[in-house]
Each structure stands twice: as C-alpha cells, then as structure tokens.
Design a protein around this motif. Structure first.
Motif, PDB file in Angstrom:
ATOM      1  N   SER A  81       4.877  -2.710  -6.561  1.00 43.81           N
ATOM      2  CA  SER A  81       4.997  -1.294  -6.905  1.00 43.81           C
ATOM      3  C   SER A  81       3.659  -0.583  -6.825  1.00 43.81           C
ATOM      4  N   ALA A  82       2.559  -1.360  -6.892  1.00 45.80           N
ATOM      5  CA  ALA A  82       1.231  -0.759  -6.804  1.00 45.80           C
ATOM      6  C   ALA A  82       0.784  -0.584  -5.365  1.00 45.80           C
ATOM      7  N   SER A  83       1.539  -1.103  -4.391  1.00 43.76           N
ATOM      8  CA  SER A  83       1.159  -1.001  -2.997  1.00 43.76           C
ATOM      9  C   SER A  83       1.846   0.195  -2.368  1.00 43.76           C
ATOM     10  N   GLU A  84       1.717   0.304  -1.026  1.00 42.43           N
ATOM     11  CA  GLU A  84       2.346   1.427  -0.343  1.00 42.43           C
ATOM     12  C   GLU A  84       3.862   1.293  -0.344  1.00 42.43           C
ATOM     13  N   TYR A  85       4.372   0.076  -0.565  1.00 44.01           N
ATOM     14  CA  TYR A  85       5.814  -0.137  -0.647  1.00 44.01           C
ATOM     15  C   TYR A  85       6.237  -0.102  -2.113  1.00 44.01           C
ATOM     16  N   SER A  86       7.050   0.871  -2.437  1.00 42.84           N
ATOM     17  CA  SER A  86       7.478   1.023  -3.816  1.00 42.84           C
ATOM     18  C   SER A  86       8.450  -0.075  -4.222  1.00 42.84           C
ATOM     19  N   ARG A  87       9.381  -0.400  -3.328  1.00 47.06           N
ATOM     20  CA  ARG A  87      10.373  -1.421  -3.651  1.00 47.06           C
ATOM     21  C   ARG A  87      11.025  -1.916  -2.373  1.00 47.06           C
ATOM     22  N   ALA A 111       4.450  -7.953  -0.160  1.00 49.40           N
ATOM     23  CA  ALA A 111       4.043  -6.569  -0.385  1.00 49.40           C
ATOM     24  C   ALA A 111       3.077  -6.444  -1.546  1.00 49.40           C
ATOM     25  N   ALA A 112       3.066  -7.447  -2.448  1.00 50.54           N
ATOM     26  CA  ALA A 112       2.144  -7.407  -3.584  1.00 50.54           C
ATOM     27  C   ALA A 112       0.757  -7.904  -3.212  1.00 50.54           C
ATOM     28  N   HIS A 113       0.625  -8.559  -2.058  1.00 47.91           N
ATOM     29  CA  HIS A 113      -0.685  -9.069  -1.645  1.00 47.91           C
ATOM     30  C   HIS A 113      -1.518  -7.910  -1.107  1.00 47.91           C
ATOM     31  N   PRO A 114      -2.738  -7.721  -1.604  1.00 46.51           N
ATOM     32  CA  PRO A 114      -3.530  -6.536  -1.226  1.00 46.51           C
ATOM     33  C   PRO A 114      -3.940  -6.502   0.236  1.00 46.51           C
ATOM     34  N   VAL A 115      -3.956  -7.639   0.923  1.00 48.87           N
ATOM     35  CA  VAL A 115      -4.348  -7.668   2.334  1.00 48.87           C
ATOM     36  C   VAL A 115      -3.129  -7.724   3.245  1.00 48.87           C
ATOM     37  N   ILE A 116      -2.185  -8.605   2.924  1.00 47.38           N
ATOM     38  CA  ILE A 116      -1.008  -8.776   3.777  1.00 47.38           C
ATOM     39  C   ILE A 116      -0.146  -7.523   3.782  1.00 47.38           C
ATOM     40  N   VAL A 117      -0.169  -6.770   2.693  1.00 42.57           N
ATOM     41  CA  VAL A 117       0.641  -5.554   2.639  1.00 42.57           C
ATOM     42  C   VAL A 117       0.251  -4.573   3.742  1.00 42.57           C
ATOM     43  N   LYS A 118      -0.979  -4.670   4.257  1.00 44.20           N
ATOM     44  CA  LYS A 118      -1.435  -3.772   5.315  1.00 44.20           C
ATOM     45  C   LYS A 118      -1.276  -4.378   6.709  1.00 44.20           C
ATOM     46  N   SER A 119      -0.690  -5.564   6.793  1.00 44.67           N
ATOM     47  CA  SER A 119      -0.608  -6.252   8.077  1.00 44.67           C
ATOM     48  C   SER A 119       0.388  -5.572   9.008  1.00 44.67           C
ATOM     49  N   ASP A 120       0.080  -5.628  10.297  1.00 41.93           N
ATOM     50  CA  ASP A 120       1.001  -5.105  11.302  1.00 41.93           C
ATOM     51  C   ASP A 120       2.297  -5.923  11.330  1.00 41.93           C
ATOM     52  N   GLY A 132      -2.043   5.168   4.480  1.00 41.15           N
ATOM     53  CA  GLY A 132      -3.252   5.226   3.686  1.00 41.15           C
ATOM     54  C   GLY A 132      -4.269   4.150   4.022  1.00 41.15           C
ATOM     55  N   ASP A 133      -4.242   3.629   5.226  1.00 43.72           N
ATOM     56  CA  ASP A 133      -5.114   2.529   5.613  1.00 43.72           C
ATOM     57  C   ASP A 133      -6.356   3.102   6.265  1.00 43.72           C
ATOM     58  N   ASP A 134      -7.494   2.863   5.667  1.00 48.50           N
ATOM     59  CA  ASP A 134      -8.737   3.365   6.211  1.00 48.50           C
ATOM     60  C   ASP A 134      -9.485   2.312   7.002  1.00 48.50           C
ATOM     61  N   GLY A 135      -8.797   1.213   7.322  1.00 48.47           N
ATOM     62  CA  GLY A 135      -9.420   0.175   8.115  1.00 48.47           C
ATOM     63  C   GLY A 135     -10.068  -0.904   7.290  1.00 48.47           C
ATOM     64  N   GLY A 136     -10.206  -0.719   5.999  1.00 44.39           N
ATOM     65  CA  GLY A 136     -10.807  -1.735   5.142  1.00 44.39           C
ATOM     66  C   GLY A 136      -9.828  -2.225   4.123  1.00 44.39           C
ATOM     67  N   ASP A 137     -10.195  -3.281   3.426  1.00 50.21           N
ATOM     68  CA  ASP A 137      -9.348  -3.862   2.406  1.00 50.21           C
ATOM     69  C   ASP A 137      -9.573  -3.120   1.096  1.00 50.21           C
TER      70      ASP A 137
END
Length: 526
Positions: free
Chosen positions: A88-94, A197-206, A65-70
């Motif tokens: 739990s609010a990110s792409e990783y449930s647990r 995983a709870a961090h809104p930016v790091i959760v999308k990191s490679d 679900g990453d559209d390239g932006g934060d």
C-alpha cells in the motif's frame, strides 16, 4: 507460445468445447464479475505501442513516479501494516487475484489433465497522475506466466531478497479439477504479487509492470513475449540516453557473470564446480575469498534467526491448536448443558426445578458464547502470528540471494585461477621461444594466448563488478530486513497482545454475569 485468451476470444474457444468435456464444471461456466470491464476483443497481434507506453511517463500521466533511482524506504510507525500489506506504500495500492476460469489448451498434449488450464483475473489499483487518484487495470494470467515472471526477476535482481513464487504442484494436472486447489493457488498468487509490490526495488521493475499492466490482444503470445520485448525497450532507451557508450568490453563479457547453468556454459560450470570442490576438500586456499566479516557475522545471525523462527512457528501452531481445542470443548460442554436444561424443564414438577433449569440454560449459553469468543480470538491470533510464517518464507529468498553472491564469487575465483594458469603458460612459451631462436609458430601461439589473457582479464573485471554489485545489494537488503523485521514483529506482538486482552475481557464478563446470576446458591450454602 502459450495462450492468454481475452474475454472475447475465450467465449469463442469455450463455445467449441463439447458439453461432455465441460461436464458441468462451474470453472468452465463462471458467473461474470459484475464490476469487470470487458477486455478488448478486436483481433490482432501483441501491440508493441502498448509496451512502450508502459515506460513513457507522458502517456501514463506520470503515475509511476520513477526518477531513475531507488527510492529510500521511509520508516513506518508502530501501527504500520505487516509485510504482506506493505504494498500500500508503493505505487500499487492493491493487487487482487480473483475469478479463476478454466480455459482449453490450444495445443494437444498427451499428459493427462493438461488439456485445460486455469487463468486468474489480476486487478491492480495504482496511483494515477499527480492528483493522487486511483486507476485500475485488469489482466488475465495463468500460473505459467507467474513462473516466467519469477524466473525473469531472479535473473535480473541477483543479490536481492526476491520473494519466492508459489510452488508448482507435481500432480497439478490431476488435481486441477479440484476447486480447493484452485483457491489455494489463487490466494498464493495474490500474496506473492503483493509481496513483490512491497519490495522497494522490484516494485519499479519493468518485468512486474509488464505483468500487471500489459494487455494481451491475441491468444498466441504470452507474457514471456512481452517480457522479452520489454528487454528490448530497456536496451533501446539506454542506447538513446548514451548509457552504453564506452562499454563494449563490458557488454562483450557480460555473459560470464550470469549463472553458468542458466547460460548453458557447461565448461565453465564444471570449472566452477571443480573450484568449489577445491575450496571445500582440497585444503588449498583460494586466490579470492569472502573477506566481509560484517556480512559473515550477519549471515550467522540470520541462520540463528531462521532456527528461532522455526521453533516459534511450531509453538504458534501448538498454541492455535490448543485454543481451538478449548473452544471446541467449551462448545460441546454448552450443548450438553442445553440438553440437560431441556430435560430438567420437561420433567420439572416444582418451581425450584424450573429455576434450576433456567440457571443451567444460562450456564450453557455462557459456555457457547465463550466457545465463539475462543474461535474469534483464534482467527485473529492466526492472522497476527502469520508474520512468523511469512518470515520463514522470506528466509528462502535470503538463501537465494546469498547463493547469488556465492556463485558470483565462485566465478571470480574461477576466472582468477584461469588467468593465473594462462599467465604461467605465457611465461613458459616465451621462455621456450627465446631458447629456440624465436619459432614463428610459437610466436603466433603466444599472440593467441595473449589475446585470450586480455579477454579473460576483461571477463574477470566484469565478474568482479557483478560480485561487488551483488555485495551492495545484499548489504542494502540486510539493512532493510533488520528495519522491517523490527517493525513487523512489533506490530505482530502488539496485535497479538491486544487481541488476547480484548477477548479475555469478553470471556471474563460472560462468566462474571453467570457468577452474578448464580450467587444466590452461594448464600444458601452458607
């Protein structure tokens, strides 16, 4: 490179370990997880296609679900989970860490206790596909991989409040045999990964994606290799998309914005140290200073917050200790009255004595139930007030992010000072060259100096961009911290108060029943 054995390879390695080395250690002979799917046991090197598939939405079913932006952080309700459960609010449930297993080091070492290491099974549940279904990936990692992940994140996300990784014990090799140490480390790694995983930016990191999803098919490469390959994937994707065009100068000077120690640029490190000493002790105003008054004000408030959190944390620990003492004392009182009731019953000759023994037994039962309620309440109190400890740990990440900002500013100051010195040298050389009729050697030196000036100007521009980027990251993180702190503290206080009310009512009901049962004594005394 360090080994990351998979299940099939691990059995082959451990089967060759002599029984005398195993010593009957349950970590060397763990019971297999009932729901653990087997790892691919086919031999082979690290599969580059698997890395590319991590960043290709078409092969992942578009699950990232990453559209390239934060993505913006949406405000949560007052009953939202705490910081540790926000993943739990990110792409990783647990993300769970379990099944610690001891492995044999493939390379010999002279350090005592380093012949073995412990790997942990990391299970990641994440949203897969547009239907919102949950998928699951399991990988094995060791603590060195966690350290490598933390180092890569701190380097790639300067200015962000990157959660601090668990500390590495100095005497790790000596205590690795103790199950308590392994359990503590397992729990710490699990909390750390869920905070990432709870961090809104790091959760999308490679980096995090490779760590959680990248299976290792060979015992030789580690996740560090996978992380480096992910850098290549990211660079290739930028080249294909055209993002790197017209940025040759910036790429050429990009190294200057990284911390000097990490880049092993010792000369620049000494220059920045000299600049810092000049700022602190020299009494000379720097050419570039921190002028963001809003940031300086928030920084001061965060320092006050840290002191308040420290005091509140100590008071919370004192409260928990006091309630535990009450519960223990109440339990001992109940056991004492049980013995007293038994004595009265065994020596009773009259009906009134047996009635008195029964009443004493009721009181003892009430005391024991009260003791149990105190312990249960204390357990919930620890869970709620643990938010204070979490935010104390977060202050370390805040200090690190502010340190990144200070380092970037020091780099700009150093380059500005260097540029000023170079321009002064150029002016002197030009004046000297004109005075002596245009000496060719001096003209050549002037040309070389001008080239150095141009490179320094480019490096300064790049450093200023890096500093501005870190400033923006700090600003966004401070806003997020203010928002989430308000929500987390509200949840903490609501949970704490509700817990106190519930168990206070339970304890009051216990003693109310005792008062009802013994009210006959009150009427007789009147």
């Amino acid at each position: 490179m360090e080994a990351l054995p998979v299940a099939g390879d691990r059995r082959g390695i451990l089967s060759a370990v002599p029984a005398a080395l195993n010593g009957g250690d349950p970590l060397l002979h763990p019971s297999p997880a009932p729901d653990s799917p087997p790892f691919p046991s086919a031999p082979g090197a690290l599969d580059p296609d698997a890395i590319f598939s991590l960043f290709d939405p078409s092969e992942n079913g578009g699950d990232d679900g990453d559209d390239g932006g934060d993505a913006p952080v949406s405000p949560r309700g007052s009953d939202a989970p705490s910081r540790s459960a926000r993943s739990s609010a990110s792409e990783y449930s647990r993300i769970t860490v379990s099944d610690p297993q001891k492995e044999q080091e493939t390379t010999s070492s002279l350090v005592p206790g380093s012949g073995f290491f412990v790997t942990y099974l990391i299970t990641t549940r994440f949203v897969s596909g547009s239907g919102g279904g949950l998928a699951e990936i399991r990988v094995r990692r060791r603590f060195k991989d966690v350290v490598a992940l933390a180092d890569r994140l701190s380097e790639a996300y300067r200015g962000y409040f990157v959660p601090q990784r668990p500390d590495k014990s100095v005497v790790e090799g000596q205590v690795m045999q103790k199950h308590e140490f392994v359990e503590q480390r397992r729990s710490a790694i699990e909390k750390y990964l869920n905070r990432l995983a709870a961090h809104p930016v790091i959760v999308k990191s490679d980096e995090l994606r490779v760590f959680l999803r990248m299976p290792v098919k060979s015992p030789s490469p580690s996740t560090e290799v996978a992380l480096r390959m992910s850098d290549g994937v990211g660079a290739l994707s930028k080249q294909v998309s055209g993002e790197t065009r017209g940025r040759n100068v910036e790429v050429a000077t990009q190294g200057v914005v990284q911390p000097a120690k990490g880049r092993r640029d010792f000369m620049r490190m000494f220059r920045e140290l000299k600049q810092a000493v000049t700022n602190d002790w020299g009494g000379v105003k720097s050419l570039v200073v921190e002028e963001d008054k809003e940031f300086l004000e928030k920084k001061g408030k965060l320092q006050d917050l840290e002191q308040q959190l420290t005091t509140a944390s100590k008071q919370a620990e004192a409260l928990v200790k006091a309630k535990q003492d009450i519960g223990d004392t109440m339990g001992e009182l109940g056991l004492t009255f049980v013995k007293l009731a038994k004595f009265e019953m065994e020596n009773a000759t009259y009906h009134s004595q047996r009635s008195r023994a029964a009443e004493i037994k009721h009181f003892a039962t009430a005391a024991l139930r009260t003791s149990r309620f105190y312990r249960e309440s204390n357990t919930q109190t620890v869970k709620h007030l643990d938010t204070l400890h979490e935010y104390l740990g977060l202050m370390l990440a805040v200090h690190s992010a502010f340190s990144d900002r200070s380092t970037a500013l020091s780099t700009v100051q150093t380059l500005t000072s260097d540029l000023s010195s170079l321009l002064a040298r150029e002016e002197k050389l030009e004046a000297s060259s004109m005075r002596f009729g245009g000496d060719k050697s001096k003209i050549h030196r002037i040309e070389e100096l001008r080239e150095t000036i141009r490179n320094t100007e480019d490096a300064k521009i790049c450093a200023i961009k890096d500093y501005e980027c870190i400033k923006e990251n700090n600003k966004n993180e401070l806003e997020r911290l203010d928002r989430e702190r308000h929500e987390d503290f509200l949840v903490m206080l609501k949970g704490f108060v509700s817990n106190q009310v519930i168990y206070a009512e339970k304890i009051a009901n216990v003693w109310a029943n005792v008062a009802e049962e013994t009210k006959g004594y009150t009427s007789q005394s009147k």
